[in-house]
Structure formats: structure tokens, C-alpha cells
Design a protein around this motif. Structure first.
Motif, mmCIF file in Angstrom:
data_model
loop_
_atom_site.group_PDB
_atom_site.id
_atom_site.type_symbol
_atom_site.label_atom_id
_atom_site.label_comp_id
_atom_site.label_asym_id
_atom_site.label_seq_id
_atom_site.Cartn_x
_atom_site.Cartn_y
_atom_site.Cartn_z
ATOM 1 N N TRP A 1 0.899 -1.184 0.103
ATOM 2 C CA TRP A 1 0.111 0.022 -0.039
ATOM 3 C C TRP A 1 0.788 0.908 -0.058
ATOM 4 O O TRP A 1 1.745 1.422 0.655
ATOM 5 C CB TRP A 1 -0.833 -0.035 1.356
ATOM 6 N N GLY A 2 0.491 2.137 -0.788
ATOM 7 C CA GLY A 2 1.398 3.387 -0.940
ATOM 8 C C GLY A 2 2.569 3.366 -1.777
ATOM 9 O O GLY A 2 3.210 4.112 -1.639
ATOM 10 N N ARG A 3 2.934 2.332 -2.626
ATOM 11 C CA ARG A 3 4.110 1.858 -3.323
ATOM 12 C C ARG A 3 4.156 2.896 -4.468
ATOM 13 O O ARG A 3 3.268 3.430 -4.950
ATOM 14 C CB ARG A 3 4.020 0.741 -3.848
ATOM 15 N N LEU A 4 5.176 3.702 -4.350
ATOM 16 C CA LEU A 4 5.734 4.545 -5.344
ATOM 17 C C LEU A 4 5.973 4.034 -6.556
ATOM 18 O O LEU A 4 7.246 3.374 -6.520
ATOM 19 C CB LEU A 4 6.718 5.573 -5.153
ATOM 20 N N PRO A 5 5.391 3.647 -7.815
ATOM 21 C CA PRO A 5 5.982 2.944 -8.939
ATOM 22 C C PRO A 5 7.233 3.511 -9.449
ATOM 23 O O PRO A 5 8.128 2.691 -9.901
ATOM 24 C CB PRO A 5 4.797 3.343 -9.998
ATOM 25 N N THR A 6 7.492 4.813 -9.512
ATOM 26 C CA THR A 6 8.825 5.276 -9.972
ATOM 27 C C THR A 6 10.114 4.738 -9.400
ATOM 28 O O THR A 6 11.063 4.577 -9.722
ATOM 29 C CB THR A 6 8.692 6.897 -10.165
ATOM 30 N N LEU A 7 9.891 4.609 -7.909
ATOM 31 C CA LEU A 7 11.022 4.327 -7.113
ATOM 32 C C LEU A 7 11.032 2.502 -7.111
ATOM 33 O O LEU A 7 11.958 2.062 -6.334
ATOM 34 C CB LEU A 7 10.770 4.653 -5.661
ATOM 35 N N HIS A 8 9.920 1.882 -7.294
ATOM 36 C CA HIS A 8 9.930 0.528 -7.454
ATOM 37 C C HIS A 8 10.660 -0.003 -8.400
ATOM 38 O O HIS A 8 11.231 -1.430 -8.671
ATOM 39 C CB HIS A 8 8.420 0.077 -7.407
ATOM 40 N N ARG A 9 10.650 0.625 -9.500
ATOM 41 C CA ARG A 9 11.447 0.259 -10.693
ATOM 42 C C ARG A 9 12.949 -0.145 -10.350
ATOM 43 O O ARG A 9 13.637 0.753 -10.018
ATOM 44 C CB ARG A 9 11.285 1.130 -11.842
ATOM 45 N N SER A 10 13.373 -1.214 -10.833
ATOM 46 C CA SER A 10 14.734 -1.560 -10.534
ATOM 47 C C SER A 10 15.910 -1.080 -11.606
ATOM 48 O O SER A 10 17.168 -1.367 -11.378
ATOM 49 C CB SER A 10 14.956 -3.123 -10.376
ATOM 50 N N GLY A 11 15.241 -0.569 -12.829
ATOM 51 C CA GLY A 11 16.104 -0.169 -13.823
ATOM 52 C C GLY A 11 16.750 -1.441 -14.529
ATOM 53 O O GLY A 11 16.346 -2.387 -14.368
ATOM 54 N N ARG A 12 18.004 -1.203 -15.367
ATOM 55 C CA ARG A 12 18.519 -2.056 -16.110
ATOM 56 C C ARG A 12 19.599 -2.859 -15.391
ATOM 57 O O ARG A 12 20.113 -3.645 -15.774
ATOM 58 C CB ARG A 12 18.632 -1.733 -17.607
ATOM 59 N N MET A 13 20.254 -1.892 -14.381
ATOM 60 C CA MET A 13 21.599 -2.515 -13.981
ATOM 61 C C MET A 13 21.564 -3.751 -13.172
ATOM 62 O O MET A 13 22.156 -4.760 -13.580
ATOM 63 C CB MET A 13 22.151 -1.117 -13.029
ATOM 64 N N TRP A 14 20.489 -3.673 -12.287
ATOM 65 C CA TRP A 14 20.692 -4.947 -11.445
ATOM 66 C C TRP A 14 20.225 -6.320 -12.124
ATOM 67 O O TRP A 14 20.775 -7.412 -11.988
ATOM 68 C CB TRP A 14 19.744 -4.751 -10.173
ATOM 69 N N PRO A 15 19.281 -6.104 -12.917
ATOM 70 C CA PRO A 15 18.707 -7.270 -14.057
ATOM 71 C C PRO A 15 19.754 -7.867 -14.597
ATOM 72 O O PRO A 15 20.319 -8.955 -15.041
ATOM 73 C CB PRO A 15 17.610 -6.801 -14.647
ATOM 74 N N ALA A 16 20.575 -6.738 -15.239
ATOM 75 C CA ALA A 16 21.922 -7.032 -16.109
ATOM 76 C C ALA A 16 23.007 -7.860 -15.179
ATOM 77 O O ALA A 16 23.503 -8.861 -15.715
ATOM 78 C CB ALA A 16 22.427 -5.831 -16.733
#
Length: 325
Positions: free
Chosen positions: A9-24
Motif C-alpha cells: 500500500w502506498g508504493r511509488l511506482p517510479t521508485l519501485h522500478r529496478s532499472g536495467r543495472m541489477w537485472p543485467a
């Protein structure tokens, strides 16, 4: 369990994104585990080489821990330049003699020890009752009958004796030629500690105190105990990981890599603090804080490791494999 899906609850989608670095990074580790391990060991091993050079020491001149612009640091530096570097931390020499301060033989011993202290190469001066210009009989009279002695003499003797507390105790003060953290000052402390018992008569007890002697002993004790501290923490980490994972290999690898992280941290401290290679003032890591750093480092590393390994085990028990997708 009660919160359920409301945990987000109250999650901020923009901050939740992990980006490409960690998956890479995760994909690279999954596809090339050997190369990823070698790269990690190399990144940690480079600073770890310097970790063996670490020397922990709490400075006797604690003002050196302050910025050069601090008023207290400036005041201490001014005193050392004006009065001499050894004046901020004189060496205290305590003697408990078999005779009392009202006995002239006590002051004969004090005069002899004072002369021996003044003869040491690194001693600049010795504050002693024998420098007051009075003989042993006069000093004994003044110590045993302070009300009959001149007030100035009584005040001067109070710096060295306290007959009401211990009539056998006499304290002298040695001012070194160098600052409290200089090698010559430590050599002077060790020389007094070694020679003092031979200067005193039978039945006497002597001790060397002051900030320099106290912290030198503390630094030696901490340096000697640091390997035992790290070894004890590593053993506790191994046992906890063994119980938590039910595996023998995982705790062994965990402790080995935690030890490598600790050694790399020590190397970084050597480069940044002890040697001052990156613009910092060169100063040995503090012996009262450095052991705590390694204890906390092991604890944090172990906590994260337990979380990660349990998560891997959950996936493995659910039927997933370690093969990259």
C-alpha cells in the motif's frame, strides 16, 4: 499474514522500478558464475592486499582526531609549539616506598630516581620535590608537619604527595622531548617501565602512568586481541549459518567471503586513513573503534547472506533450477 497484499500500500511506482543495472548484473552472474566469482574476488582482493599492513592505535594526543580548524586543536597545537611538544602529556611515575614521606631516606630515594629519569635520552625535564632546592631532612620535615612549613612549599609538595591518603606514595612527572605519539616518547615510556624496578629499594612498588603509557598499553592489548575477536566472530557466523542453512559448504564459503570483505575493508582503511593516499590526513585507525567495525561488518554480511541463501533455498525447494533462462 494479516496485512497480505496490502503490504504494498502506498508504493511509488517510479521508485519501485529496478532499472536495467541489477537485472543485467543478475543475468551475467547466472550465465557466467565462474567469471563472476573471479571478478568479485579480484575486486575485493586488490584492497585486501593492503589489509595486512593495518596498524590500529588510539592517539595520546586526541586533538589530532579533530579538524585543523577546530579551536581545541588550535589551542593544543599552540601549547605544543610554545611550551614544547611533550608538555601536553607528561609521563607519570608513581613510587610506593617502604618508608614514609616523613623519613629523610624517602627523599634520598626520590632524588636518586629523579636523577636517573633526567639522565634518560628522551626526557626533557623531571618535575620532582628534589628540584625545590631543599635537602632530604627539610623535605621530610615539611611533609610530616605541613602546618609549620611555608605555604608555597606545602602547595608545591601537594603535587607529589598526599600523606593523608598514602604516606608511602610519591609521584614524579617526566616531560618528554617529543609529542605523546612520537616513537621517541613511546621509547621513553618503555625505558622507564623497564628501568624503574631496578632504581627502587627492596620492598618498593613502582608504576608508569599518564595518557601515553595508558593508551600504549591499550593499543598493544587491542592489537593482540584483534585476531581473536575476528576469529570468534567468524566462528559464531559459521555456527549460525550452519544451523540456518543446514549445509556445511555454505557456511564455509560464507565465512571465507566475509573474511575477504573484512580484509578488503581493512585495506581501504589503510589506504584512506592510515596512509592518507586520497587526500585524508594520515592517522592510524582508532583501536577503540576498529574492532567494532569488523564485528558489525561480519554481522551485516551474515544477515544479508542468510536472507539470500534462504531465498535461494525457497526457489530450489519449489522446483526451480539454477540454470539461466
Amino acid at each position: 499474514r494479516m496485512i497480505g497484499r496490502r503490504i504494498d500500500w502506498g508504493r511509488l511506482p517510479t521508485l519501485h522500478r529496478s532499472g536495467r543495472m541489477w537485472p543485467a548484473i543478475s543475468a551475467f552472474v547466472g550465465r557466467h558464475p565462474v567469471w563472476a566469482t573471479l571478478l568479485g574476488v579480484l575486486l575485493l582482493g586488490a584492497p585486501a592486499v593492503y589489509g595486512f599492513q593495518m596498524t590500529i592505535r588510539t592517539p595520546a594526543n586526541l586533538a589530532t582526531l579533530l579538524p585543523r580548524s577546530d579551536p581545541l586543536r588550535k589551542a593544543v597545537d599552540l601549547e605544543m609549539r610554545t611550551l614544547g611538544p611533550g608538555t601536553i602529556a607528561p609521563i607519570v611515575v608513581a613510587m610506593r616506598l617502604p618508608t614514609k614521606v616523613g623519613d629523610p631516606s624517602t627523599w634520598q630515594t626520590v632524588a636518586r630516581v629523579s636523577a636517573d629519569l633526567e639522565g634518560l635520552r628522551d626526557a626533557k625535564s623531571v618535575a620532582s620535590p628534589s628540584t625545590l632546592g631543599l635537602g632530604p631532612a627539610q623535605l621530610a620535615q615539611a611533609a610530616s608537619h605541613p602546618a609549620l612549613a611555608p605555604q608555597a612549599l606545602t602547595r608545591a609538595l601537594q603535587s607529589f604527595i598526599n600523606p593523608s591518603a598514602d604516606p608511602h606514595l610519591v609521584v614524579l612527572f617526566v616531560t618528554p622531548r617529543t609529542g605523546p605519539d612520537a616513537a621517541a616518547t613511546l621509547h621513553l615510556v618503555h625505558a622507564v617501565q623497564q628501568d624503574l624496578p631496578g632504581w627502587l629499594p627492596a620492598g618498593s612498588r613502582g608504576g608508569v602512568g599518564g595518557v601515553t603509557a595508558l593508551l600504549d598499553g591499550f593499543n598493544q592489548l587491542t592489537s593482540a586481541r584483534l585476531p581473536w575477536i575476528i576469529g570468534g566472530v567468524a566462528l559464531i557466523a559459521f555456527v549460525i549459518l550452519l544451523v540456518a542453512t543446514g549445509s556445511l559448504l555454505q557456511p564455509l564459503l560464507g565465512v571465507a567471503f566475509d573474511g575477504l570483505v573484512a580484509l578488503a575493508t581493512a585495506g581501504i582503511l589503510v589506504l584512506t586513513v592510515q596512509r592518507g593516499d586520497f587526500g585524508f590526513a594520515a592517522l592510524a585507525p582508532d583501536s577503540s573503534i576498529t574492532p567494532l567495525i569488523f564485528v558489525l561488518l561480519f554481522g551485516l554480511s551474515m544477515d544479508y547472506e542468510v536472507i539470500l541463501l534462504h531465498r535461494v533455498q525457497e526457489h530450489a525447494r519449489a522446483g526451480m533450477t539454477s540454470a539461466p533462462s
